[in-house]
Design a protein around this motif. Structure first.
Motif, short mmCIF file in Angstrom:
data_model
loop_
_atom_site.label_atom_id
_atom_site.label_comp_id
_atom_site.label_asym_id
_atom_site.label_seq_id
_atom_site.Cartn_x
_atom_site.Cartn_y
_atom_site.Cartn_z
N VAL A 1 0.86 -1.19 0.00
CA VAL A 1 0.00 0.00 0.00
C VAL A 1 0.89 1.23 0.00
N TRP A 2 0.45 2.25 -0.73
CA TRP A 2 1.25 3.45 -0.93
C TRP A 2 0.42 4.71 -0.70
N PHE A 3 1.11 5.77 -0.37
CA PHE A 3 0.60 7.11 -0.59
C PHE A 3 1.79 7.98 -0.99
N VAL A 4 1.67 8.62 -2.14
CA VAL A 4 2.68 9.57 -2.60
C VAL A 4 1.98 10.91 -2.75
N GLY A 5 2.47 11.91 -2.04
CA GLY A 5 1.77 13.19 -2.07
C GLY A 5 2.71 14.36 -1.87
N TYR A 6 2.16 15.56 -2.01
CA TYR A 6 3.00 16.74 -1.88
C TYR A 6 2.19 17.96 -1.48
N THR A 7 2.89 18.85 -0.82
CA THR A 7 2.41 20.20 -0.55
C THR A 7 3.23 21.13 -1.44
N PRO A 8 2.94 22.43 -1.46
CA PRO A 8 3.79 23.32 -2.26
C PRO A 8 5.24 23.39 -1.78
N GLU A 9 5.51 22.84 -0.56
CA GLU A 9 6.86 22.92 -0.02
C GLU A 9 7.65 21.62 -0.22
N TRP A 10 7.07 20.48 0.15
CA TRP A 10 7.78 19.20 0.14
C TRP A 10 6.94 18.11 -0.50
N THR A 11 7.65 17.08 -0.98
CA THR A 11 7.02 15.89 -1.55
C THR A 11 7.43 14.67 -0.71
N ALA A 12 6.51 13.74 -0.52
CA ALA A 12 6.80 12.55 0.30
C ALA A 12 6.23 11.30 -0.34
N ALA A 13 6.91 10.17 -0.14
CA ALA A 13 6.42 8.86 -0.59
C ALA A 13 6.46 7.91 0.59
N ILE A 14 5.37 7.15 0.77
CA ILE A 14 5.25 6.19 1.87
C ILE A 14 4.84 4.84 1.31
N TRP A 15 5.51 3.78 1.77
CA TRP A 15 5.15 2.41 1.41
C TRP A 15 4.99 1.59 2.67
N PHE A 16 3.95 0.73 2.70
CA PHE A 16 3.74 -0.24 3.77
C PHE A 16 3.62 -1.63 3.15
N GLY A 17 4.10 -2.63 3.87
CA GLY A 17 3.95 -4.02 3.43
C GLY A 17 4.92 -4.92 4.17
N TYR A 18 4.83 -6.22 3.91
CA TYR A 18 5.80 -7.17 4.44
C TYR A 18 6.96 -7.31 3.46
N ASP A 19 8.16 -7.58 3.99
CA ASP A 19 9.29 -7.82 3.10
C ASP A 19 9.03 -9.02 2.21
N LYS A 20 8.38 -10.02 2.74
CA LYS A 20 7.99 -11.19 1.96
C LYS A 20 6.54 -11.52 2.28
N THR A 21 5.69 -11.53 1.27
CA THR A 21 4.26 -11.77 1.46
C THR A 21 3.95 -13.26 1.32
N ASP A 22 3.19 -13.78 2.26
CA ASP A 22 2.69 -15.15 2.15
C ASP A 22 1.33 -15.21 2.85
N ARG A 23 0.76 -16.38 2.98
CA ARG A 23 -0.60 -16.49 3.52
C ARG A 23 -0.69 -16.10 4.99
N ASP A 24 0.44 -16.01 5.68
CA ASP A 24 0.43 -15.55 7.06
C ASP A 24 0.88 -14.10 7.20
N HIS A 25 1.34 -13.53 6.11
CA HIS A 25 1.90 -12.17 6.17
C HIS A 25 1.45 -11.36 4.95
N TYR A 26 0.32 -10.69 5.12
CA TYR A 26 -0.19 -9.78 4.11
C TYR A 26 -1.01 -8.71 4.82
N LEU A 27 -1.25 -7.61 4.14
CA LEU A 27 -1.96 -6.49 4.75
C LEU A 27 -3.47 -6.69 4.61
N LYS A 28 -4.17 -6.47 5.71
CA LYS A 28 -5.63 -6.61 5.67
C LYS A 28 -6.30 -5.26 5.44
N LYS A 29 -5.58 -4.19 5.71
CA LYS A 29 -6.12 -2.85 5.48
C LYS A 29 -5.60 -2.28 4.17
#
Length: 829
Positions: free
Chosen positions: A604-632
């Motif tokens: 999941v990501w959000f990449v956004g900016y204001t007139p001053e700064w830009t930011a990128a955010i990533w969430f997740g598991y380093d390795k995804t499997d049936r026990d490790h995935y994002l529910k939100k």
């Protein structure tokens, strides 16, 4: 009478010839003496030259030995680790010290170093260690031959003794005599020390990355093993592979490259008969997991590590030299923003709870889009334990890639605007090979404005738009933003962010920064200057001229539609804070776990900016499997943006997004009302009519969709508020809508209500069910990014039999969004 004369002449001629021959012979005979003399003189000269060369060689050798012994005697008990390099901010306030001697080195006697550990390092670094006297002439010759064959420097020839010499006297001036000095010290070491003593010194002083010196310290840091006899083969091989390039091959910073290097070490050990094939295979397959004891200490660790990497790249200095040679590195860090970011990442409630010790991970980077300065950076939760900077790791971007590949390039063509109508109708593309779908509550809305399509992150609209402009335009636009995609990405899956290799948060923050900066692309950097211990500048950032990679109008309009994403009803509403203008885009990719059906997510990501700064955010598991995935969904990344940026920007002067001169303000044209249609048997036509729209130069675009057709197509454009459709067939049903259009401003209204007319009945049309204009947006607290299913190489989600294309006609899966079960890799028509 003439004949005798001729003969006489002949005789004379012959006589002269003979005489000449004789004279020639006499000349040769007389020349033997001087030639012999010259040869004798040459031999004498060669003798003296050789003697002189031997004397010079002996004297030179003695000088080398004496010089080496002099340096060795003066420094053998010294550690050149007392000149710590420091990192400062742009105001020269100290941010971090790169090296602290205490606690980073633990001596281990030779007798406590297992034979296999010794053998691993010798096999890897200097297999003739016990045969040479400090300088391996045979190894140098072999390396030169390989270099000549490869026409480049492909193999080094430094012995373990030479490496020890270099390590002992790291701060020696770098001159053309440096290599000779190392050789002299190596020869002196071999005279003064036994092979065991040299190897002991080497294994205790060699650098292993992450500020760790010596094999015992490295074993404890990377594996939590204090007794070297308890090291497993794969751990020994991992350690033996690090010294060649500590910043590259240590398993924390680069686990994959470390594993590759481990394989090289194991192959060398196998070739030299130190291990068996079975042992090699088992050790090569082991997977490294960081241990709690391998934690680093200090603040701003992600940023500091990134600075060191950038400094190595810019100066050519080694990590060890940068750590301990007394450099002062001035950086672009904003310590307030960095502290805020680290504090938010330390809050467990910002992340989903995992069922075991493997945490949900995340990363974030902030850049000043006006000059490319990197303001703050966090590479992951508990970065001090793992040290993996996920800001530079590739992941699938999902819908956060839509502005880069779909909407930006479409607006750049000059044919599309925020108010332009796009299609949101269930359909297949590329001759039926690719059938994306929406996951919105109101699944398909028909014709909708572009701003609504991106606000609600509608997948079909994005694919339709890329198909309209052509994949080449999308790929070209992305490349201008610094993201070059390969030939395997020439398919419509990229419209939804399904990429072969993914992108990094650093790439995304740079690309979005161009939208925020009026279309100018800046160079991300963390270093302003580097000075040595004498105060001399060895590197200074020379800012390249910003590239104008898109029309300023494009940047303005993309910013406009991305501001809608964070407004009520948008997928990124949780990113909103305060009164500053904010633009951004969410991104989500489905888990795509083979044999496991879930609505969960991989990234999941959000990449956004204001007139001053830009930011990128990533969430997740380093390795995804049936026990490790994002529910939100992506709301959690958007919330992190709000939490960090709202505090980090406190006290920063407020700006406005750049608005180019002459840009057409975003407008809305009043929509068409009173739309009706009826079949006329007399005229064999469908008569359409609607109420006129006020305005200058207004025309009307009539769109129609027949039975079996996937989408609406433009039927006609008329200046009158009525139109007769004569191109009809009996016993057919047709759907219509109409928009108002103003050519001079390229404004098109939102679509009218849709009507359906069946030719055989002649009944007046009524609005078709399920096509209510605009649809229903989720409430702000529920607003989230519709997920995009990504196929990772070697994996494929379970297909839905009711929608799967014929496998005999479908191409092989690739890492692309699969809103239909089988994505297409075919080039765009």
């Amino acid at each position: 009478m003439n004949q005798p004369e001729v003969q006489g002449n002949a005789g004379m001629t012959g006589g002269r010839v003979k005489q000449a021959s004789k004279a020639k012979g006499n000349g040769n005979g007389k020349g033997k003496g001087p030639r012999k003399g010259r040869k004798k003189a040459a031999l004498i000269w060669l003798f003296f030259v050789a003697l002189f060369a031997i004397v010079c060689a002996v004297v030179g050798y003695l000088l080398v030995i004496l010089n080496g012994e002099r340096i060795l005697s003066a420094n053998i008990n010294k550690l050149n680790l007392d000149q710590a390099s420091v990192i400062v901010d742009r105001n020269d306030n100290q941010v971090a010290k790169l090296y602290v001697a205490e606690g980073n080195r633990e001596f281990v006697p030779f007798g406590e170093i297992p034979k296999l550990v010794q053998d691993a390092f010798i096999a890897t670094e200097d297999k003739r260690f016990y045969e040479h006297n400090g300088v391996d002439l045979l190894g140098i010759g072999r390396a030169l031959v390989k270099d000549v064959i490869a026409r480049s420097a492909v193999e080094g020839a430094s012995t373990i003794t030479q490496q020890l010499a270099k390590n002992l006297f790291l701060n020696a001036d770098k001159t053309v005599f440096r290599k000779g000095t190392e050789a002299s010290i190596a020869l002196a070491l071999e005279q003064k020390k036994s092979k065991q003593e040299i190897l002991e010194l080497y294994l205790n002083r060699i650098y292993f990355g992450k500020g760790q010196y010596g094999v015992k310290t490295a074993a404890k840091f990377y594996f939590g093993v204090s007794d070297l006899h308890k090291l497993e083969l794969w751990q020994i091989a991992t350690l033996a592979g690090i010294p060649k390039a500590p910043g590259v091959y240590n398993p924390i910073a680069n686990p994959e490259k470390s594993m590759e290097r481990r394989g090289v070490v194991l192959s060398l050990m196998l070739d030299q008969g130190l291990i068996t094939q079975e042992e090699k295979d088992k050790a090569a397959a082991a997977v490294y997991k960081p241990v709690a004891s391998s934690g680093q200490k200090g603040k701003y660790l992600t940023y500091v590590d990134y600075v060191v990497d950038e400094a190595k790249e810019k100066t050519g200095l080694s990590e060890e030299e940068l750590l301990s040679a007394g450099y002062t590195i001035k950086t672009t860090i904003n310590t307030k923003a960095q502290s805020v970011m680290e504090a938010e990442f330390a809050k467990d409630d910002r992340f989903e709870k995992s069922k075991d010790e493997r945490q949900v991970q995340g990363s974030m980077v902030i850049m000043d889009q006006h000059d490319g300065s990197l303001i703050a950076m966090v590479g992951g939760r508990d970065y001090e334990k793992q040290g993996l900077n996920r800001v530079t790791q590739q992941r699938q971007p999902g819908s956060s890639f839509k502005p880069i590949i779909d909407y930006g390039p479409a607006i750049e063509t000059g044919d599309f605007f925020p108010w332009t109508t796009v299609q949101d109708v269930k359909q297949c593309f590329d001759n039926g090979k690719y059938c994306p779908s929406n996951s919105n509550k109101n699944q398909y809305l028909g014709a909708i404005p572009m701003r609504q399509a991106i606000k609600e992150s509608r997948n079909v609209s994005a694919v339709w738009l890329l198909n309209q402009i052509g994949i080449s335009k999308g790929l070209s636009f992305a490349e201008k933003l610094g993201i070059k995609l390969g030939k395997d990405d020439r398919n419509l899956s990229v419209a939804l962010g399904g990429l072969t290799n993914g992108v990094t948060p650093l790439q995304m923050v740079r690309a979005y920064g161009a939208f925020a900066n009026g279309g100018k692309l800046e160079d991300p950097h963390s270093i302003l200057s580097i000075k040595n211990s004498n105060g001399d500048t060895v590197y200074e950032y020379d800012s390249p001229k910003a590239k104008q990679v898109m029309n300023p109008f494009t940047a303005y309009y993309v910013t406009d539609i991305l501001q809608g994403v964070v407004q009520q009803g948008g997928t990124g509403v949780r990113a909103k804070f305060g009164s500053r203008p904010i633009a951004g885009k969410t991104g989500t990719t489905q888990a795509g776990i083979p044999g496991f059906k879930t609505s969960g997510n991989r990234d999941v990501w959000f990449v956004g900016y204001t007139p001053e700064w830009t930011a990128a955010i990533w969430f997740g598991y380093d390795k995804t499997d049936r026990d490790h995935y994002l529910k939100k969904s992506s709301g959690q990344a958007a919330a992190m943006f709000s939490a960090v940026m709202s505090k980090a920007l406190e006290g920063v002067d407020r700006k406005n997004f750049p608005k180019p001169e002459g840009v057409q303000d975003v407008q809305k044209l009043k929509g068409v009302s009173g739309f009706t249609g009826v079949y006329s048997p007399e005229l064999v036509s469908i008569e359409l009519s609607w109420a006129p729209v006020e305005g200058e130069g207004i025309t009307y675009k009539v769109y129609r969709k027949g039975e079996g057709e996937a989408e609406f197509k433009l039927l006609a454009e008329t200046a009158d508020p009525a139109y007769d459709d004569l191109a009809i067939l009996p016993d057919q049903t047709f759907s219509y809508y109409v928009t108002a259009f103003q050519a001079k401003n390229k404004l098109e209204s939102e679509p009218s209500e849709q009507i359906v007319v069946t030719v055989s009945t002649g009944l007046e049309a009524t609005p078709s069910p399920g096509t209510e204009e605009g649809g229903e947006s989720p409430p702000p607290e529920q607003s989230s990014e519709p997920p995009i299913d990504i196929i990772i190489p070697g994996e494929s989600p379970s297909p839905d039999p009711s929608t799967s294309p014929d496998p005999s006609t479908s191409p092989s899966p690739s890492p692309s969004p699969t809103d239909s079960p089988t994505p297409s890799n075919s080039p765009s028509p």
